[in-house]
Every structure is written in structure tokens, then in C-alpha cells.
Design a protein around this motif. Structure first.
Motif, PDB file in Angstrom:
ATOM      1  N   ALA A 361       0.858  -1.236   0.235  1.00  0.00           N
ATOM      2  CA  ALA A 361       0.295  -0.018  -0.016  1.00  0.00           C
ATOM      3  C   ALA A 361       0.878   1.288   0.042  1.00  0.00           C
ATOM      4  CB  ALA A 361      -0.865  -0.034   1.339  1.00  0.00           C
ATOM      5  N   ALA A 362       1.824   1.024   0.649  1.00  0.00           N
ATOM      6  CA  ALA A 362       2.623   2.490   0.676  1.00  0.00           C
ATOM      7  C   ALA A 362       3.493   2.597  -0.542  1.00  0.00           C
ATOM      8  CB  ALA A 362       3.917   2.214   1.622  1.00  0.00           C
ATOM      9  N   LEU A 363       3.746   1.603  -1.308  1.00  0.00           N
ATOM     10  CA  LEU A 363       4.334   1.731  -2.710  1.00  0.00           C
ATOM     11  C   LEU A 363       3.297   2.184  -3.547  1.00  0.00           C
ATOM     12  CD1 LEU A 363       6.842   0.974  -4.468  1.00  0.00           C
ATOM     13  CD2 LEU A 363       5.739  -1.271  -4.966  1.00  0.00           C
ATOM     14  N   ALA A 364       1.938   1.690  -3.545  1.00  0.00           N
ATOM     15  CA  ALA A 364       1.074   2.223  -4.576  1.00  0.00           C
ATOM     16  C   ALA A 364       0.995   3.916  -4.056  1.00  0.00           C
ATOM     17  CB  ALA A 364      -0.132   1.618  -4.363  1.00  0.00           C
ATOM     18  N   ALA A 365       0.903   4.027  -2.682  1.00  0.00           N
ATOM     19  CA  ALA A 365       0.680   5.395  -2.345  1.00  0.00           C
ATOM     20  C   ALA A 365       1.986   6.434  -2.804  1.00  0.00           C
ATOM     21  CB  ALA A 365       0.599   5.637  -0.877  1.00  0.00           C
ATOM     22  N   ASP A 366       3.080   5.952  -2.717  1.00  0.00           N
ATOM     23  CA  ASP A 366       4.143   6.636  -3.524  1.00  0.00           C
ATOM     24  C   ASP A 366       4.071   7.029  -4.826  1.00  0.00           C
ATOM     25  OD1 ASP A 366       5.088   6.720  -0.921  1.00  0.00           O
ATOM     26  OD2 ASP A 366       6.998   5.327  -1.286  1.00  0.00           O
ATOM     27  N   ARG A 367       3.473   6.126  -5.468  1.00  0.00           N
ATOM     28  CA  ARG A 367       3.297   6.101  -7.131  1.00  0.00           C
ATOM     29  C   ARG A 367       2.014   6.992  -7.433  1.00  0.00           C
ATOM     30  NH1 ARG A 367       0.426   2.872 -10.222  1.00  0.00           N
ATOM     31  NH2 ARG A 367      -0.099   1.347  -8.727  1.00  0.00           N
ATOM     32  N   GLY A 369       0.674   9.165  -5.296  1.00  0.00           N
ATOM     33  CA  GLY A 369       0.344  10.130  -4.243  1.00  0.00           C
ATOM     34  C   GLY A 369       0.081  11.637  -4.872  1.00  0.00           C
ATOM     35  N   PRO A 370       0.988  11.946  -5.861  1.00  0.00           N
ATOM     36  CA  PRO A 370       0.774  13.300  -6.411  1.00  0.00           C
ATOM     37  C   PRO A 370      -0.619  13.455  -7.051  1.00  0.00           C
ATOM     38  CG  PRO A 370       3.002  12.490  -6.928  1.00  0.00           C
ATOM     39  CD  PRO A 370       2.187  11.484  -6.199  1.00  0.00           C
ATOM     40  N   GLU A 371      -1.108  12.119  -7.758  1.00  0.00           N
ATOM     41  CA  GLU A 371      -2.376  12.426  -8.542  1.00  0.00           C
ATOM     42  C   GLU A 371      -3.604  12.342  -7.671  1.00  0.00           C
ATOM     43  OE1 GLU A 371      -5.173   8.599 -10.191  1.00  0.00           O
ATOM     44  OE2 GLU A 371      -3.079   8.511 -10.000  1.00  0.00           O
ATOM     45  N   LEU A 372      -3.453  11.699  -6.302  1.00  0.00           N
ATOM     46  CA  LEU A 372      -4.753  11.920  -5.366  1.00  0.00           C
ATOM     47  C   LEU A 372      -4.521  13.395  -4.807  1.00  0.00           C
ATOM     48  CD1 LEU A 372      -4.375   8.346  -3.608  1.00  0.00           C
ATOM     49  CD2 LEU A 372      -5.963   9.240  -5.464  1.00  0.00           C
ATOM     50  N   LEU A 373      -3.387  13.706  -4.520  1.00  0.00           N
ATOM     51  CA  LEU A 373      -3.399  15.324  -3.760  1.00  0.00           C
ATOM     52  C   LEU A 373      -4.006  16.293  -4.924  1.00  0.00           C
ATOM     53  CD1 LEU A 373       0.115  15.117  -2.240  1.00  0.00           C
ATOM     54  CD2 LEU A 373      -2.358  15.038  -1.181  1.00  0.00           C
ATOM     55  N   LEU A 374      -3.676  15.942  -6.433  1.00  0.00           N
ATOM     56  CA  LEU A 374      -4.191  16.845  -7.385  1.00  0.00           C
ATOM     57  C   LEU A 374      -5.522  16.953  -7.420  1.00  0.00           C
ATOM     58  CD1 LEU A 374      -3.499  19.024  -9.852  1.00  0.00           C
ATOM     59  CD2 LEU A 374      -3.283  16.693 -11.145  1.00  0.00           C
ATOM     60  N   LEU A 375      -6.153  15.722  -7.320  1.00  0.00           N
ATOM     61  CA  LEU A 375      -7.573  15.471  -7.671  1.00  0.00           C
ATOM     62  C   LEU A 375      -8.074  16.047  -6.400  1.00  0.00           C
ATOM     63  CD1 LEU A 375      -7.935  11.906  -8.750  1.00  0.00           C
ATOM     64  CD2 LEU A 375      -8.292  13.668  -9.974  1.00  0.00           C
ATOM     65  N   GLN A 376      -7.559  15.982  -5.286  1.00  0.00           N
ATOM     66  CA  GLN A 376      -8.256  16.651  -4.104  1.00  0.00           C
ATOM     67  C   GLN A 376      -8.208  18.150  -4.062  1.00  0.00           C
ATOM     68  OE1 GLN A 376      -6.006  16.186  -0.138  1.00  0.00           O
ATOM     69  NE2 GLN A 376      -8.087  16.133   1.061  1.00  0.00           N
ATOM     70  N   ALA A 377      -7.003  18.710  -4.765  1.00  0.00           N
ATOM     71  CA  ALA A 377      -6.842  20.145  -4.855  1.00  0.00           C
ATOM     72  C   ALA A 377      -7.795  20.846  -5.755  1.00  0.00           C
ATOM     73  CB  ALA A 377      -5.537  20.472  -5.199  1.00  0.00           C
ATOM     74  N   ARG A 378      -8.374  19.923  -6.871  1.00  0.00           N
ATOM     75  CA  ARG A 378      -9.178  20.222  -7.832  1.00  0.00           C
ATOM     76  C   ARG A 378     -10.659  20.069  -7.330  1.00  0.00           C
ATOM     77  NH1 ARG A 378      -6.451  18.529 -13.693  1.00  0.00           N
ATOM     78  NH2 ARG A 378      -4.870  20.010 -13.434  1.00  0.00           N
ATOM     79  N   LEU A 432      -7.957  -5.186   0.898  1.00  0.00           N
ATOM     80  CA  LEU A 432      -8.889  -4.351   0.337  1.00  0.00           C
ATOM     81  C   LEU A 432      -8.962  -3.107   0.872  1.00  0.00           C
ATOM     82  CD1 LEU A 432     -11.187  -3.973  -1.893  1.00  0.00           C
ATOM     83  CD2 LEU A 432     -12.893  -4.365  -0.159  1.00  0.00           C
ATOM     84  N   LEU A 433      -8.495  -2.933   2.197  1.00  0.00           N
ATOM     85  CA  LEU A 433      -8.690  -1.858   2.832  1.00  0.00           C
ATOM     86  C   LEU A 433      -7.160  -1.030   3.079  1.00  0.00           C
ATOM     87  CD1 LEU A 433     -11.222  -2.693   5.663  1.00  0.00           C
ATOM     88  CD2 LEU A 433     -11.500  -1.246   3.418  1.00  0.00           C
ATOM     89  N   ALA A 434      -6.082  -2.058   2.815  1.00  0.00           N
ATOM     90  CA  ALA A 434      -4.725  -1.364   2.891  1.00  0.00           C
ATOM     91  C   ALA A 434      -4.563  -0.064   2.063  1.00  0.00           C
ATOM     92  CB  ALA A 434      -3.866  -2.644   2.533  1.00  0.00           C
ATOM     93  N   PHE A 435      -4.709   0.048   0.837  1.00  0.00           N
ATOM     94  CA  PHE A 435      -4.373   1.095   0.017  1.00  0.00           C
ATOM     95  C   PHE A 435      -5.379   2.354   0.572  1.00  0.00           C
ATOM     96  CE2 PHE A 435      -4.671   3.415  -4.172  1.00  0.00           C
ATOM     97  CZ  PHE A 435      -3.578   4.211  -3.930  1.00  0.00           C
ATOM     98  N   PRO A 436      -6.572   2.034   0.716  1.00  0.00           N
ATOM     99  CA  PRO A 436      -7.457   3.277   0.996  1.00  0.00           C
ATOM    100  C   PRO A 436      -6.942   3.665   2.246  1.00  0.00           C
ATOM    101  CG  PRO A 436      -8.751   1.539   0.049  1.00  0.00           C
ATOM    102  CD  PRO A 436      -7.524   0.951   0.195  1.00  0.00           C
ATOM    103  N   ALA A 437      -6.690   2.791   3.346  1.00  0.00           N
ATOM    104  CA  ALA A 437      -6.308   3.607   4.558  1.00  0.00           C
ATOM    105  C   ALA A 437      -5.142   4.347   4.438  1.00  0.00           C
ATOM    106  CB  ALA A 437      -6.022   2.432   5.557  1.00  0.00           C
ATOM    107  N   ARG A 438      -4.010   3.789   3.645  1.00  0.00           N
ATOM    108  CA  ARG A 438      -2.867   4.609   3.241  1.00  0.00           C
ATOM    109  C   ARG A 438      -3.100   6.031   2.753  1.00  0.00           C
ATOM    110  NH1 ARG A 438       2.058   5.956   5.170  1.00  0.00           N
ATOM    111  NH2 ARG A 438       3.422   6.544   3.296  1.00  0.00           N
ATOM    112  N   ALA A 439      -4.225   5.990   1.720  1.00  0.00           N
ATOM    113  CA  ALA A 439      -4.513   7.112   0.809  1.00  0.00           C
ATOM    114  C   ALA A 439      -5.197   7.830   1.613  1.00  0.00           C
ATOM    115  CB  ALA A 439      -5.416   6.662  -0.259  1.00  0.00           C
ATOM    116  N   GLY A 441      -4.539   8.487   5.006  1.00  0.00           N
ATOM    117  CA  GLY A 441      -3.523   9.159   5.742  1.00  0.00           C
ATOM    118  C   GLY A 441      -2.941  10.274   4.873  1.00  0.00           C
ATOM    119  N   LEU A 442      -2.747   9.975   3.524  1.00  0.00           N
ATOM    120  CA  LEU A 442      -2.115  10.965   2.714  1.00  0.00           C
ATOM    121  C   LEU A 442      -2.937  12.101   2.306  1.00  0.00           C
ATOM    122  CD1 LEU A 442       0.345  11.139   0.922  1.00  0.00           C
ATOM    123  CD2 LEU A 442      -1.038  10.077  -0.998  1.00  0.00           C
ATOM    124  N   LEU A 443      -4.268  11.790   2.267  1.00  0.00           N
ATOM    125  CA  LEU A 443      -5.037  13.067   1.793  1.00  0.00           C
ATOM    126  C   LEU A 443      -5.485  13.929   3.179  1.00  0.00           C
ATOM    127  CD1 LEU A 443      -7.445  11.134  -0.487  1.00  0.00           C
ATOM    128  CD2 LEU A 443      -5.801  12.634  -1.054  1.00  0.00           C
TER     129      LEU A 443
END
Length: 956
Positions: A361-367, A369-378, A432-439, A441-443
Motif C-alpha cells: 500500500a505504501a508503494l502504491a501511495a508513493d506512485r 500520491g501526487p495524482e490523489l493530491l491533485l484530484l483533492q486540490a481540484r 482491500l482496505l490497505a491502500f485506501p487506509a494509506r490514501a 492518511g495521505l489526503l
């Protein structure tokens, strides 16, 4: 000519509007499809990871269930049909016949089939006469004078399990003696012929007893048929030998009558007993349902079911007996003893899986992360983004989870599926919840670093407190009592110790590696300093090294080391107990009252591998005479002091200095008085004597009396398995000089790597009692069998190697060890995967840094060395921490473990530290992870560096 720059620009025609409803208007691309197309390999690898995780989660409980069931079935089968049967008895009544026996058998069988059922061989039932008759026919065989005895029985279904050799099966003939059949061997040995009327031997003037007529002979079809279990003297007659070995032998035989002559059998035998034996099928029992089976069996034996059966059959005296309740209790105790070992491996593997899922999940969040932050900013909401991530994950997680669960159910069939499905659902939710939980925390907006540090410190202190409390509670109360199931504290304590060690190492690693980097920096060369500096500060510009990769290897090493120490303790404990039970490595005993010939001891002592050997005279009918007080019954052990002392030292029981048993030669002293024989007293005897041991008179029932002089105390001695009973050890020379009968040594003990086959070969020529030889001639059973390992009847040979192998063949222990070793291998694989995921996660930043260094003159070989120096310190530190954690777990939790049930014998609680056993899995796992890191550096490092050199510096 106009240049292109000065050419007039053609007008752009306007784009006509798209009419609504034509289907050509713009539609946003679907989220899931777009993301899967953008990273198909990542989605595929995620599905494969989920497949493996769920397959393990669902397969381990089913594999454990299968192992426990197989162990239970093997345990019961080894006890034999007689011990695993339900035996019902009732008195024979004048009106009973074959139909009434069959009716009761049907009622008894009909009440089974719930938690246990009757074997396919079916019930065996019949009638046994209460009294036998001593036959007076003159033509019958009488080896030593006494007349043969005969007992009458009826067995239902005899013709289905035996072949009629001559004559006919018994049928009612009211005007003739009671018709019976005997086995072919019985007729041959007793000199019985078809048509003989067997009469009872009685004194003149007494009332004659009913007679019986032999109408046929039969032969048993299969001696191993369960039908013939516990039916002695039926297929062949028995020759009874008096315990005093007097020549007063007599034949004992059994005759069978028909089911329609039960009233006449009642008259012939002066009564009878009906019996029904229902063999329980071990395959019908399940380990998890054993308490329910025990409850149902209790009702069958002496509860409501027993009362209902007595009423339904009209037999108030119907009673049922079985050894199954004791066997069930023993099987439950063994299962509970093996449960912590069986649960420790899966618990460690579960921790590894959680770490790997978090790293993925951390590897996917690193890959992303910028995309999700951009979507949140928009304008994207966190809830909407998390919902889309859940839907995206479900498309890869759910199919892999479903396939993994299906494979586990198909490949490992077992009646129980609830635990497997629960484990599969839990693993699926984690994946199923590993990556959404990491996301999430990122968001979420980041708090101040000081508050984060305080929260981390509080969490670490809470974990340390929980670990200390768990260890203290386990040491205080010990393991859970039998019947309580798996002890969660005992299983969780090693994992908590590993987690606490990991957190401590995470705190220690940065300053420790940083100090090492500064020390290396003072020397020539930049590779070591740069690598260690990177290891101290963490990859990818992080403030500290990642904790999860260290936890993965540390958990694997800790659980593997602790479990390996338990397995080694069980193996070494069984070998030690086998030597204690044998009295060395080899023990040979002669029949009672029949000593070993001196030539055997001489030849056996020269066998290859024998380090020390001696003959021993062992008497259990001796007593210490105390005038005016009660005599003390003791065991007397007469030995050769030097050899026996070496055996005692090697076995580890009752070691002593052979000089203590040295005595002057001759039976008398200077004044003609008897010189006492020096002796070693057991501690129990010294306590019985009130601590005032001295010269004691020892009386032997069959040989006489001698005086023994106290020379020392021993707690145990190899020749006696149970050393709690008082005993005395005497030197053979002085003792035999006083009582020559003590020269007849009945035992031989040896230590060393001795071949049992060679010992048995020497024993084949040993003499036997003339009575035994003549008995073998009469019965047709040879004194020594045809196989090379057969020895004369009455002799016994035991080896510690054979006993150890017998104890090691415990299926429950094998199943628990197999589950543990399998999960250890799985934990090692996941630890390797965690290390590789960490390398992949840090690969972009590392490749960019190496590309910069290459432009400054760094050679390719130095780049690979830099990668290894940066990644291996954490691996080695985790391995050392796991080794220390496993040793700490053994030292802290060992006193609470009781290995008696796993060893098969009672031993004091405690788990000794076996450094070699703990070190082996730690080195193996460390080598595996280090090899993976090295391979990734060799394969991936060059490719990443070359890519960055061609594409430029992406991080610049």
C-alpha cells in the motif's frame, strides 16, 4: 516568395455544436477501467498477491484441521480395536436365542451415528459360558498330567469368518449331547476327533454334568480380522504354564455352539454372559468435535442413552464399558499441548502478511500520491476518492480472494469450513482496505511534527507495557490448562516481544548507523560513508528508516527461532527420556529366574560402537532389616562399578565415583568378622532411615542375607526407571562373594552407537528354559522366529534408538511441526518480499542519486556496492534483533511451557535454550533476504542507473 513565417494564416472554421442526444457528447472515462489500463502489471501483481495471501489464510486452518484429525485417527488406531470398542454385557437368560442377541445388537447400533459410528466391520456379539469344564476323556492330550479344560461360547456370524474343514456346523439335536465345533488346531493338539463326546472329569459319586459332542472343525479365514479380536484360545489352544515354571502344564481350549442351543449352553456352563462389541470407526471422529463426542459417549455408557437402551431391550442389567473416555481425554491433552506450536507459525505468518500488505500500500501511495493530491486540490472529496479507490481495489482483490478461497476448499478437503472462511474474509478485508487506509492518511492534513512524535512515543510505550504485562502474566500463571484451547497470551507473547524489539531497533538504528557512517567517513573512499549515511537517514528523503521491512524480518526470525527451540526441546527430550527408559542405549533382560550366560556379555561387549557395558543383577524382593522396627522393602542393583558408573554418567542418571564401591577382597575381616559390602543408598532410603545411614542388614527372600555399608547417596540409577522406590547399589564382586546366587546376572546394559540387529543376532543362540522349549514343541510355535530380528521367547531387548523413533512417530507432533515449518518458510518468503518492496519503493530516488554520482566518476561496481551498503545494515540489524528476541522469548516464556504431552512422558515444566536450534533459522532467513537484496541490486540497480543516465536527471 513569402517565407512561411510571413504567410497569411488560414481562418479556422468554427466547430459546429453537437446536438444533444446523439451520443457523441463528451463523457468522462470510467475510473476503474482507466486506472487498470494505466498500470495493468501492478493490478495483476496485486491480484496474485491477494490470491496467495487468501490461499494461505484459508488453507492453514484447513491444513491444521486435517492434521489434527489424522493425528486423532492414528492415535486411536494404534490403541487397537479392543480399546476403541463399546462392549455391552448382560446375563444370559433361559429364553435367549440368536434372534434376541441380534435385536439387542440392532438397538445398540441404532443409537450410534451422531458424533461417532460403528466401523464397517460391524458389531461382534455372542455368549460366553461362565464356567468351563475339566475334560476327563482318556484319549485327550495331557503334556504333564493335568487334564485339559474347555470353555463354550457362541459367536454370531461364525460361518462368515471361518471355513468348515470337516463335519458340520452345530444345529440343535435335543436327543444328543450339546453339539459344538472346535478349531482345526485345537482338534489336532488335544487329539479330538469328530464325534467325540466330551465329558467332565469328576470324582466318583458326584452328579454328572452335561456333555458336548464335537460335530465339526473349522479354520480361521484371517487372523487379523477384527472379528477375532480379544478371542483368545479359540483359533488355537493355549498351553497354560504355571508361574513357578513347574512341569504342570495343561491345555485350555474353546468350543463354539449354535445360537439355537443357548439354553443348553446355560446348563452346560452353569450360566452365561451375553456380550456385544461395537468397534468405533476412528474416521468418524473429528478433533474439534471431540468434547461433543465425549459427552455423547458418556450418555451411551452411563447416561440417558444407557437407560433408554436398557428399557428398549428389556434388559435392566445391560451395561456398556469402553476405554474411549480415557483415550479422548489423553488425545485432548496432546492436542492442547501441540496447539501453541501449531498456532505460533500461523500467527507469525499473519504478522508478515500484514507488513507486506502495508508495504504494498505504501508503494502504491508513493506512485499515486501526487495524482490523489491533485484530484483533492481540484475539488475532489476524500470520501469520493476513497470510494473510487475501494471500487478499484475490489476489481483485483475480490477475484483473487475468491479464487484463493476456492483453491483452499478444493485442495484441502475437510468437514470444517467456518474458520477457513473467516480467515479468508479477514485477509480479503486487509488487502482491500490497505491502500485506501494509506490514501486516507495521505489526503488528511498533516499535524505538527512534534505532535506526531509525541503520539509515536505514546504508542511505543503502550506496546512495551503490553509486552511486559503479557510476559509477566504468562510467567505467573503458566500456559492455559488442558481443555482451554489455544492460549492467546502464549501465542501473542513472542510476537509482542518481536514488535517491541523492532521498535527499539528503529530508535537505535539511526544514531548507531550514523555513528558508524561518521567513523567510516574518516577513512578513504566515499562508498561506505554514503551508503551508511543513507541507511541512517532513510531512503527517498524520509526523516528516518522505514520500520516495516525491519519488522518483517524480525517477526520471521523471532517466530522461527522460538518454534525451532520448542521442536529441538521435544526431540532432545524424547531422546533423553528414551535413554532413561532403556537404562542406556541398549538393555537386554533374561526370563525371570534365568540369568544371561557369561559368553553373551563378553561377545556383546565387543560389538562395534559399545563404549561401556555391564551385566546387572536386579532384585526387587530385598528388604533392609531393622530390629524392633518395620522392614524396608528395597530394590537391589548389583553392578560392576567402573562400567556402571560410565553408563550412569553417559545417561545422566545417578552418576557416582566407582572408587566408592571399592572393598577389600575376601568375605571376612582380620578377626573373622564379616566385612560389610560398600553400597550406594538412594536418597529415599536415606530419608527412610532417618538420615542415619550406616551398616545395614539386607535380606533377600531367595538367597539369604548380607551386610551393606553406606558409602554414598544417589538420587537415581539407570537400571531402575522408577527411582522413587528405595534401592541399594552393590559392587558385583564383594556381593557375589557373600552370596554366590548374585552371580546370575539377568540384565545387560550398554551405551554407545550399538546396532540392535547385531545384538539380536547374538541373542538368537541364547538358551531357554527346558519347559519353554518343550512348550514350543507342543504348540508348534518356534522358540525363535524365522526373521533375523526374532529372539528366544522370554528374552527382551530394548534400544533407546527404537524407543526414540517410536515416540517421534507421533502424528500430532508431526502435523504441528509440519504446519510450523511450512509457515516459517512462508514467513521467510514474505520477509523477502517485504525487503524487495522496500527496494522498489526507494528505487527512483536511489537511481537518481546514483546517476548523479556516475556523472562525478562513480564506477558501476561502486554503485552496486553503495546499494548493498545502504540496504544490508537494516537487514543484518533486524536479523540480530530477531535472534535476540527469540532467545528472550525462550528465556522469558520457557518456564511456563509444559512439554509432557508432546514428549509422551511426564517431565518438569521448562524450555531450555538451544542456541544452535535458534541460530539456524535466523541465519537461513538472513541469508535468504540478503540474497534477494543482492540479486535485486545486481539486476535492477544497473538498469535503473542506465535509464536515468539516458533520460536525464528526473529529480533535478
Amino acid at each position: 516568395m513569402q517565407s512561411p513565417a510571413s504567410a497569411p494564416t488560414a481562418p479556422v472554421p468554427p466547430v459546429p455544436p453537437v446536438p444533444p442526444g446523439t451520443g457523441a457528447e463528451h463523457r468522462p472515462a470510467r475510473w476503474v477501467r482507466t486506472r487498470l489500463r494505466a498500470a495493468p502489471w501492478a493490478a495483476l501483481l496485486n491480484a496474485v498477491l491477494v490470491l496467495v495471501v487468501v490461499l494461505l489464510a484459508a488453507g492453514l486452518p484447513r491444513g491444521t484441521d486435517r492434521g489434527e484429525d489424522a493425528a486423532l485417527h492414528d492415535f486411536l488406531r494404534d490403541r487397537g480395536i479392543g480399546a476403541t470398542s463399546l462392549v455391552s454385557r448382560s446375563a444370559l437368560r433361559p429364553g435367549d436365542d440368536a434372534a434376541s442377541l441380534a435385536s439387542v445388537a440392532a438397538h445398540l447400533t441404532a443409537r450410534t451415528g451422531g458424533e461417532f459410528r460403528v466401523s464397517a466391520s460391524g458389531p461382534v456379539y455372542g455368549v460366553r459360558g461362565v464356567s468351563g469344564q475339566t475334560l476327563g476323556n482318556p484319549q485327550l492330550s495331557r503334556p504333564d498330567g493335568p487334564s485339559p479344560t474347555m470353555e463354550l461360547r457362541h459367536l454370531a456370524g461364525l460361518s462368515e469368518h471361518a471355513t468348515l474343514v470337516a463335519g458340520r456346523w452345530p444345529t440343535p439335536q435335543p436327543d444328543r449331547p450339546l453339539p459344538i465345533v472346535v478349531s482345526e488346531l485345537t482338534a489336532e493338539k488335544l487329539n479330538i476327533r469328530i464325534g467325540d463326546v466330551l465329558t467332565e472329569e469328576k470324582a466318583p459319586g458326584l452328579r454328572p454334568s452335561p456333555t458336548s459332542e464335537v460335530v465339526g472343525t473349522f479354520r480361521v479365514d484371517d487372523d487379523n480380522d477384527p472379528y477375532w479380536t480379544d478371542l483368545s484360545c479359540l483359533g488355537r489352544p493355549c498351553l497354560k504354564i504355571p508361574e513357578t515354571f513347574e512341569w504342570r502344564r495343561s491345555w485350555s481350549a474353546v468350543g463354539l455352539t449354535g445360537g439355537d442351543d443357548l439354553p443348553r449352553l446355560f446348563e452346560w456352563a452353569k450360566g452365561g454372559e451375553l456380550s456385544w462389541r461395537l468397534p468405533v470407526d476412528p474416521e468418524s471422529l473429528r478433533a474439534d468435535r471431540l468434547p461433543a463426542a465425549e459427552h455423547e459417549l458418556a450418555g451411551y455408557l452411563s447416561g440417558p442413552t444407557a437407560a433408554e437402551l436398557a428399557a428398549a431391550t428389556g434388559r435392566a442389567d445391560l451395561r456398556t464399558f469402553s476405554s474411549l473416555p480415557e483415550l479422548f481425554a489423553l488425545a485432548t491433552a496432546r492436542r492442547d499441548a501441540a496447539a501453541p506450536l501449531a498456532a505460533l507459525g500461523p500467527a507469525g505468518l499473519a504478522g508478515e502478511v500484514v507488513v507486506v500488505l502495508c508495504l504494498a500500500a505504501a508503494l502504491a501511495a508513493d506512485r499515486r500520491g501526487p495524482e490523489l493530491l491533485l484530484l483533492q486540490a481540484r475539488g475532489g472529496s476524500r470520501r469520493g476518492l476513497l470510494r473510487r479507490l475501494l471500487g478499484e481495489g475490489a476489481t483485483t482483490v475480490l477475484p483473487g480472494a475468491a479464487l484463493g478461497t476456492l483453491l483452499a476448499l478444493l485442495l484441502l478437503p475437510t468437514p470444517r469450513w467456518g474458520t477457513a472462511l473467516l480467515a479468508a474474509v479477514t485477509a480479503t478485508l486487509c488487502a482491500l482496505l490497505a491502500f485506501p487506509a494509506r490514501a486516507l492518511g495521505l489526503l488528511t492534513p498533516r499535524r505538527a511534527a512534534r505532535r506526531d512524535g509525541a503520539r509515536r512515543l505514546v504508542g511505543e510505550l503502550g506496546l512495551l507495557t503490553l509486552t511486559v504485562a503479557a510476559v509477566a502474566e504468562v510467567r505467573r500463571r503458566g500456559a492455559a490448562p488442558p481443555g482451554a484451547g489455544i492460549d492467546p497470551l502464549l501465542v501473542a507473547a513472542p510476537l509482542l516481544i518481536a514488535l517491541s524489539t523492532g521498535l527499539l531497533l528503529a530508535r537505535i538504528q539511526p544514531p548507531l548507523v550514523g555513528a558508524l557512517a561518521r567513523a567510516v567517513g574518516r577513512r578513504r573512499g566515499a562508498v561506505g560513508f554514503l551508503g551508511l549515511a543513507g541507511a541512517a537517514r532513510g531512503a527517498g528523503g524520509r526523516p528516518r528508516p522505514a520500520v516495516l521491512p525491519m519488522l518483517a524480518l524480525l517477526l520471521a526470525v523471532t517466530t522461527a527461532g522460538f518454534g525451532a527451540d520448542v521442536i529441538e526441546a521435544v526431540d532432545s527430550g524424547r531422546a533423553r527420556e528414551a535413554r532413561h527408559a532403556t537404562g542406556g542405549d541398549v538393555m537386554v533382560s533374561a526370563p525371570k529366574g534365568f540369568g544371561l550366560v557369561p559368553s553373551f556379555a563378553e561377545e556383546a561387549g565387543r560389538l562395534p560402537g559399545v563404549r561401556a557395558a555391564t551385566t546387572v543383577t536386579l532384585l526387587t524382593d530385598a528388604a533392609v532389616l531393622r530390629p524392633g522396627r518395620r522392614h524396608l522393602t528395597i530394590s537391589l542393583v548389583v553392578v560392576d562399578p567402573p562400567a556402571y558408573a560410565e553408563i550412569a554418567r553417559s545417561v545422566g542418571r545417578g552418576g557416582f565415583d566407582p572408587a566408592l564401591l571399592a572393598a577389600p577382597d575376601g568375605p571376612g575381616g582380620a578377626a573373622g568378622r564379616e566385612v560389610p559390602v560398600p553400597a550406594l543408598y538412594s536418597r529415599g532410603l536415606v530419608e527412610e532411615l532417618g538420615g542415619r545411614a550406616g551398616a545395614e542388614r539386607i535380606y533377600l527372600t531367595s538367597t539369604g542375607e548380607l551386610r551393606a555399608q553406606y558409602a554414598g547417596t544417589v538420587d537415581t540409577t539407570p537400571a531402575l526407571r522408577d527411582s522413587t522406590h528405595p534401592f541399594v547399589v552393590l559392587p558385583a564382586g564383594p556381593a557375589a562373594a557373600r552370596l554366590p546366587e548374585l552371580k546370575d546376572h539377568g540384565h545387560w546394559f550398554a551405551v554407545g552407537d550399538v546396532d540392535e540387529t547385531a545384538v539380536r543376532s547374538l541373542m538368537r543362540g541364547l538358551p531357554v528354559h527346558p519347559l519353554v522349549a518343550d512348550t514350543a514343541r507342543l504348540t508348534g510355535v518356534p522358540v525363535v522366529g524365522p526373521r533375523p530380528e526374532d529372539i528366544p521367547d522370554g528374552y527382551l531387548v530394548k534400544t533407546s534408538a527404537a524407543l526414540t523413533a517410536e515416540l517421534t512417530e507421533d502424528p500430532l507432533r508431526r502435523a504441528a511441526a509440519l504446519v510450523f515449518r511450512s509457515t516459517t518458510v512462508g514467513a521467510g518468503a514474505f520477509a523477502l518480499l517485504a525487503a524487495l518492496l522496500t527496494l522498489v519503493r526507494a528505487a527512483p530516488a536511489r537511481a537518481a542519486a546514483l546517476a548523479r554520482l556516475r556523472t562525478m566518476g562513480l564506477r558501476p561496481r561502486q554503485g552496486l556496492a553503495l546499494i548493498l551498503v545502504e540496504t544490508l545494515p537494516q537487514t543484518l540489524l533486524a536479523a540480530v534483533g530477531g535472534l535476540l528476541a527469540s532467545l528472550a522469548a525462550v528465556a522469558l516464556l520457557g518456564p511456563a511451557l509444559d512439554l509432557s504431552a508432546l514428549l509422551g512422558t511426564a517431565v518438569p515444566p521448562g524450555l531450555p535454550v538451544h542456541l544452535t536450534a535458534v541460530l539456524a533459522p535466523a541465519l537461513a532467513l538472513t541469508a535468504l533476504v540478503s540474497a534477494g537484496v543482492l540479486a535485486e541490486a545486481l539486476i535492477g540497480g544497473r538498469r535503473q542507473i542506465a535509464t536515468d543516465l539516458r533520460a536525464g536527471d528526473p529529480a533535478a
